[in-house]
Design an enzyme around this catalytic site. Structure first.
Site, PDB file in Angstrom:
ATOM      1  N   ALA A  63       0.866  -1.184   0.000  1.00 19.26           N
ATOM      2  CA  ALA A  63       0.000   0.000   0.000  1.00 19.26           C
ATOM      3  C   ALA A  63       0.899   1.229   0.000  1.00 19.26           C
ATOM      4  O   ALA A  63       2.074   1.137   0.358  1.00 19.26           O
ATOM      5  CB  ALA A  63      -0.862  -0.018   1.259  1.00 19.26           C
ATOM      6  N   GLY A 102       0.492  -5.085   0.647  1.00 18.85           N
ATOM      7  CA  GLY A 102      -0.640  -5.032  -0.271  1.00 18.85           C
ATOM      8  C   GLY A 102      -0.313  -5.666  -1.614  1.00 18.85           C
ATOM      9  O   GLY A 102      -1.202  -6.216  -2.284  1.00 18.85           O
ATOM     10  N   GLU A 105      -0.813  -9.181  -1.225  1.00 16.22           N
ATOM     11  CA  GLU A 105      -2.255  -9.447  -1.124  1.00 16.22           C
ATOM     12  C   GLU A 105      -2.930  -9.394  -2.494  1.00 16.22           C
ATOM     13  O   GLU A 105      -3.846 -10.171  -2.765  1.00 16.22           O
ATOM     14  CB  GLU A 105      -2.892  -8.450  -0.152  1.00 16.22           C
TER      15      GLU A 105
HETATM   16  N1  3HC Z   1       4.640   3.424   0.148  1.00 17.40           N
HETATM   17  C1  3HC Z   1       5.139   4.631  -0.156  1.00 17.40           C
HETATM   18  N2  3HC Z   1       6.432   4.856  -0.429  1.00 17.40           N
HETATM   19  C2  3HC Z   1       7.246   3.799  -0.421  1.00 17.40           C
HETATM   20  C3  3HC Z   1       6.796   2.506  -0.125  1.00 17.40           C
HETATM   21  C4  3HC Z   1       5.428   2.333   0.180  1.00 17.40           C
HETATM   22  N3  3HC Z   1       4.908   1.142   0.458  1.00 17.40           N
HETATM   23  N4  3HC Z   1       7.840   1.663  -0.180  1.00 17.40           N
HETATM   24  C5  3HC Z   1       8.901   2.402  -0.513  1.00 17.40           C
HETATM   25  N5  3HC Z   1       8.557   3.691  -0.658  1.00 17.40           N
HETATM   26  C6  3HC Z   1       9.414   4.808  -1.068  1.00 17.40           C
HETATM   27  C7  3HC Z   1      10.509   5.063  -0.060  1.00 17.40           C
HETATM   28  O1  3HC Z   1      10.071   5.918   0.964  1.00 17.40           O
HETATM   29  C8  3HC Z   1      11.587   5.683  -0.908  1.00 17.40           C
HETATM   30  O2  3HC Z   1      11.238   7.025  -1.093  1.00 17.40           O
HETATM   31  P1  3HC Z   1      12.381   8.145  -1.248  1.00 17.40           P
HETATM   32  O3  3HC Z   1      13.187   7.716  -2.436  1.00 17.40           O
HETATM   33  O4  3HC Z   1      11.608   9.385  -1.439  1.00 17.40           O
HETATM   34  O5  3HC Z   1      13.151   8.095   0.021  1.00 17.40           O
HETATM   35  C9  3HC Z   1      11.428   4.979  -2.242  1.00 17.40           C
HETATM   36  O6  3HC Z   1      10.108   4.414  -2.227  1.00 17.40           O
HETATM   37  C10 3HC Z   1      12.415   3.855  -2.477  1.00 17.40           C
HETATM   38  O7  3HC Z   1      12.399   2.999  -1.352  1.00 17.40           O
HETATM   39  P2  3HC Z   1      13.744   2.380  -0.740  1.00 17.40           P
HETATM   40  O8  3HC Z   1      14.770   3.442  -0.628  1.00 17.40           O
HETATM   41  O9  3HC Z   1      13.344   1.654   0.480  1.00 17.40           O
HETATM   42  O10 3HC Z   1      14.159   1.388  -1.919  1.00 17.40           O
HETATM   43  P3  3HC Z   1      14.816  -0.057  -1.823  1.00 17.40           P
HETATM   44  O11 3HC Z   1      15.017  -0.503  -3.207  1.00 17.40           O
HETATM   45  O12 3HC Z   1      15.956  -0.030  -0.866  1.00 17.40           O
HETATM   46  O13 3HC Z   1      13.703  -0.990  -1.142  1.00 17.40           O
HETATM   47  C11 3HC Z   1      11.539  -1.947  -0.836  1.00 17.40           C
HETATM   48  C12 3HC Z   1      12.529  -1.263  -1.805  1.00 17.40           C
HETATM   49  C13 3HC Z   1      12.063  -3.311  -0.399  1.00 17.40           C
HETATM   50  C14 3HC Z   1      10.224  -2.081  -1.538  1.00 17.40           C
HETATM   51  C15 3HC Z   1      11.383  -1.046   0.432  1.00 17.40           C
HETATM   52  O14 3HC Z   1      11.100   0.273   0.013  1.00 17.40           O
HETATM   53  C16 3HC Z   1      10.304  -1.472   1.368  1.00 17.40           C
HETATM   54  O15 3HC Z   1      10.504  -2.338   2.173  1.00 17.40           O
HETATM   55  N6  3HC Z   1       9.126  -0.804   1.291  1.00 17.40           N
HETATM   56  C17 3HC Z   1       8.043  -0.995   2.222  1.00 17.40           C
HETATM   57  C18 3HC Z   1       7.290  -2.253   1.957  1.00 17.40           C
HETATM   58  C19 3HC Z   1       6.136  -2.370   2.906  1.00 17.40           C
HETATM   59  O16 3HC Z   1       6.255  -2.165   4.100  1.00 17.40           O
HETATM   60  N7  3HC Z   1       4.981  -2.692   2.377  1.00 17.40           N
HETATM   61  C20 3HC Z   1       3.791  -2.816   3.168  1.00 17.40           C
HETATM   62  C21 3HC Z   1       3.063  -1.502   3.176  1.00 17.40           C
HETATM   63  S1  3HC Z   1       1.696  -1.514   4.256  1.00 17.40           S
HETATM   64  C22 3HC Z   1       0.493  -2.321   3.414  1.00 17.40           C
HETATM   65  O17 3HC Z   1       0.727  -2.791   2.351  1.00 17.40           O
HETATM   66  C23 3HC Z   1      -0.832  -2.351   4.094  1.00 17.40           C
HETATM   67  C24 3HC Z   1      -1.776  -3.298   3.383  1.00 17.40           C
HETATM   68  O18 3HC Z   1      -1.703  -4.558   3.990  1.00 17.40           O
HETATM   69  C25 3HC Z   1      -3.223  -2.844   3.450  1.00 17.40           C
END
Ligand code: 3HC
Length: 670
Positions: A63, A102, A105
């Site tokens: 998400a 997400g 999912e």
């Molecule tokens: N939402 C918004 N922004 C996100 C994001 C997300 N889910 N994931 C990454 N970003 C952004 C980062 O903030 C970063 O922004 P910036 O360049 O402005 O600083 C940019 O994307 C790149 O991210 P990384 O520097 O972390 O890039 P990497 O290549 O090192 O890692 C990744 C990529 C493994 C995808 C890592 O970003 C990550 O772990 N992201 C989060 C994943 C996550 O937690 N997903 C679950 C979200 S909650 C959800 O899905 C709820 C649902 O169940 C309803």
């Protein structure tokens, strides 16, 4: 605005493509686009199957976290996932990169999943203090069983494609470079298969033993966190209730967590960690210096640990010592550490050999001449460090970055003895340097912008979280540790015990309290070693040989297995000092311990920010989370102070007569 979702027709297969850089987060426009595309596929009689795939570096990484806390824009992700699953034509997820949260999912809502070998799938929401809130907790156990669902949701680590295939989460692993074509081919194979496999129609078998074992195994890891238990409860619910009921429970738990302080803190840290890499006055496109070989001076515990970071990342290291014996010991320790990792199955034997082959141990200081970055890691003594940097100045190649691993000393004074202060920077690693994630990058008055940018990039490569600090005694972390230490010692004299102070810190969520930490690090550290000069309780302990865990005696007594018990001898020493210093006694409450040992840290953090020694409050938080084990669910000291309420913190400090930082008092900390 053009939609991040487009469709392509490949005969009877409709390919739905997301292009939402950088990580294809499932923001409103993506959800709307997906909804429209699925509708299009279902409505079009010539479409027989659909493929969902993403452009760029990854499948949907979750998400869009930046939308959290803002008003919901329809359709919600659960609606989109349900709609995909309800499709009367098979939908195939084509996964590369990381299908997270997400994104996972969405894939579970699809009827089939194909992935490239390097792909990973997971639900890391728990790391944001949440749970998969788009049906993940209900579909995962139905597809992969309770054990796998618990691992993925409550621990949050992603699973490689091959393992996911074994768990039933991936139907086929396809070519690394032919995902688009292979997914279409797969769609053609399954387009006519009926019934269409829908996760929500399957059953999840109860497995109470697996749940109990999982909880037991991870009790330590989950201590203090709300989200793991909620994830577990949802997975268990999937085994007890019909799908719709499970989904309702999941939603309720998701919303509860989302509104809580813990998730706010954990989301804060997610962005804080990424923000820390940015330096306000250094443009993102600054040209970096190439780092092909790193030199490390000193093969002791620190030097060895520092070297391992680079070796593990495939960067060759030249390590220099003065004596053959110390060099051999350092090299052997590095090998021993790698072999221990391999024995635990966390590294392959070939990787151990590759890392060791990239290490050049030498007694020849001049060998550092071929290094692009040289890190000095000898003991804390300004003269010694200055002597080393003077020498380095004569042999390092032009443009080489010269770094010191000092944890307190003034980088500018070190830089001043070279003719190239612009190339000098502090790289303060935390012990054990190959394990701890924090790196304080100390910016001297003359440190060049490209040096900083290079070091920040390199930190990411060696999997550290780097924070920029200014030149101030103890930088960010150790400077904030000082008031805590001073107050903890005073509290002992005033009537508290080491056990009480440590208990309050552990209950707060720290891995250990100040006295447990002293025993682990060594009570003798920093001791002047003059048995006739005993100026405080700590000196008295050190003079008696109570040096901590290594001597089975410190602030606590220890058995052979290093289990601590309160020490009657320490109680006597404390009593002696209470009498000797004539300190008035009072009943020290747990609240007072928090106010005097934790609020004072917040106050110091505010001063550091006012002096410009840290760029932003969230950087201070990152230092404490990754360098000292501050509980993530409290978001670091500065975030915690905001959660507590600045007024409460100020009142707590003033109650004990502390001068309060201006920005804390006015609530203007940034
Ligand atoms: N939402 C918004 N922004 C996100 C994001 C997300 N889910 N994931 C990454 N970003 C952004 C980062 O903030 C970063 O922004 P910036 O360049 O402005 O600083 C940019 O994307 C790149 O991210 P990384 O520097 O972390 O890039 P990497 O290549 O090192 O890692 C990744 C990529 C493994 C995808 C890592 O970003 C990550 O772990 N992201 C989060 C994943 C996550 O937690 N997903 C679950 C979200 S909650 C959800 O899905 C709820 C649902 O169940 C309803």
């Amino acid at each position: 605005m053009t939609s991040p979702i487009r469709t392509e027709r490949h005969g009877e297969v409709l390919v739905i493509i997301s292009d939402n850089p950088p990580v294809n987060a499932l923001g409103a426009a993506v959800r709307q686009g997906l909804e429209g595309a699925i509708k299009e596929g279902v409505a079009d009689a010539t479409v027989e199957a659909m493929v969902i795939r993403c452009e760029g570096r990854t499948f949907f990484a979750g998400a869009d976290i930046t939308e959290f806390g803002k008003p919901m824009v329809e359709p919600g992700l659960p609606t989109v996932v349900d709609m995909i699953e309800a499709s009367t034509k098979p939908v195939i997820a084509a996964i590369h990169g990381t299908a997270l949260g997400g994104g996972c999912e969405v894939a579970l809502g699809c009827h089939y999943r194909v992935a490239v070998p390097s792909a990973k799938i997971g639900t890391p929401e728990v790391k944001l203090g949440l749970l998969p809130g788009a049906g993940g907790t209900q579909r995962l156990p139905r597809i992969a069983g309770v054990r796998v669902a618990l691992e993925l949701t409550a621990k949050g680590d992603p699973m490689p494609a091959k393992k996911a295939q074994e768990a039933g989460l991936i139907d086929r692993i396809v070519g690394e470079d032919s995902l688009a074509a292979d997914a279409i081919a797969f769609a053609r194979e399954v387009k006519a298969k009926r019934p269409i496999p829908r996760a929500s129609e399957r059953e999840a078998k109860p497995d109470p033993e697996a749940v109990a074992a999982f909880q037991k195994e991870n009790a330590r890891r989950f201590r203090g966190f709300d989200a793991p238990a909620a994830n577990i409860a949802c997975v268990v619910k999937a085994t007890e209730a019909p799908f719709a009921e499970g989904i309702a429970f999941e939603r309720q738990e998701f919303m509860r967590l989302m509104m809580g302080n813990q998730s706010a803190a954990q989301r804060h840290i997610f962005f804080a960690e990424r923000q820390a890499a940015k330096i306000d006055d250094v443009p993102a496109d600054t040209v970096r210096r190439p780092i092909n070989r790193v030199g490390v001076i000193g093969a002791g515990t620190m030097g060895g640990g520092i070297s391992m970071n680079f070796l593990s990342a495939g960067i060759p290291v030249t390590i220099v010592e003065m004596q053959q014996e110390a060099l051999d010991l350092g090299t052997a320790t590095i090998r021993k550490n790698y072999e221990a990792t391999a024995a635990k199955g966390r590294m392959k034997h070939e990787q151990v050999e590759a890392a060791m082959a990239a290490l050049t141990p030498t007694l020849d200081f001049d060998a550092l001449g071929e290094c692009d970055l040289i890190i000095e890691a000898v003991y804390e003594n300004m003269e010694v460090k200055q002597e080393i940097f003077t020498r380095l100045d004569t042999i390092a190649k032009p443009g080489a970055i010269l770094a010191s691993n000092t944890s307190y000393l003034n980088i500018d004074e070190i830089a001043a003895c070279t003719a190239r202060p612009q190339d000098v920077v502090g790289m303060h690693f935390f012990s054990p340097a190959n394990v701890m994630k924090l790196l304080e990058v100390v910016r001297g008055a003359k440190t060049a912008p490209d040096v900083l940018a290079t070091v920040m990039d390199l930190a990411k490569k060696i999997r550290k979280v780097a924070v920029v600090a200014g030149v101030t005694y103890g930088f960010i972390g150790n400077r904030m540790l000082m008031p805590r230490q001073v107050e903890a010692n005073k509290l002992l004299l005033e009537g508290a015990t080491p056990e009480q102070i440590d208990r309050v810190h552990v209950a707060f969520g720290m891995p250990m309290g100040p006295f447990q930490m002293a025993d682990l690090a060594g009570v003798d550290i920093g001791w002047h070693r003059d048995p006739n000069r005993i100026e405080n309780i700590r000196d008295a302990l050190a003079a008696e040989g109570r040096w901590g865990q290594k001597k089975q005696a410190g602030f606590y007594d220890y058995d052979e297995k290093r289990n601590p018990t309160p020490s009657p001898r320490v109680a006597e020493i404390i009593d002696e000092w209470r009498a000797k210093t004539d300190t008035p006694q009072h009943d020290v409450t747990d609240e007072e311990i928090i106010e005097r040992t934790l609020y004072t840290m917040v106050n110091e953090g505010a001063l550091i920010l006012e002096e410009g020694m840290a760029q932003r409050a969230s950087d201070v938080d990152v230092v404490w989370i990754y360098g000292y084990g501050w509980p993530v669910y409290r978001g670091g000291p500065m975030f915690w102070a905001k959660t507590e309420g600045y007024e409460k913190v100020v009142a707590g400090l003033e109650k004990h007569g502390f001068p309060v930082a201006r920005s804390l008092k006015s609530g203007t900390i940034k």
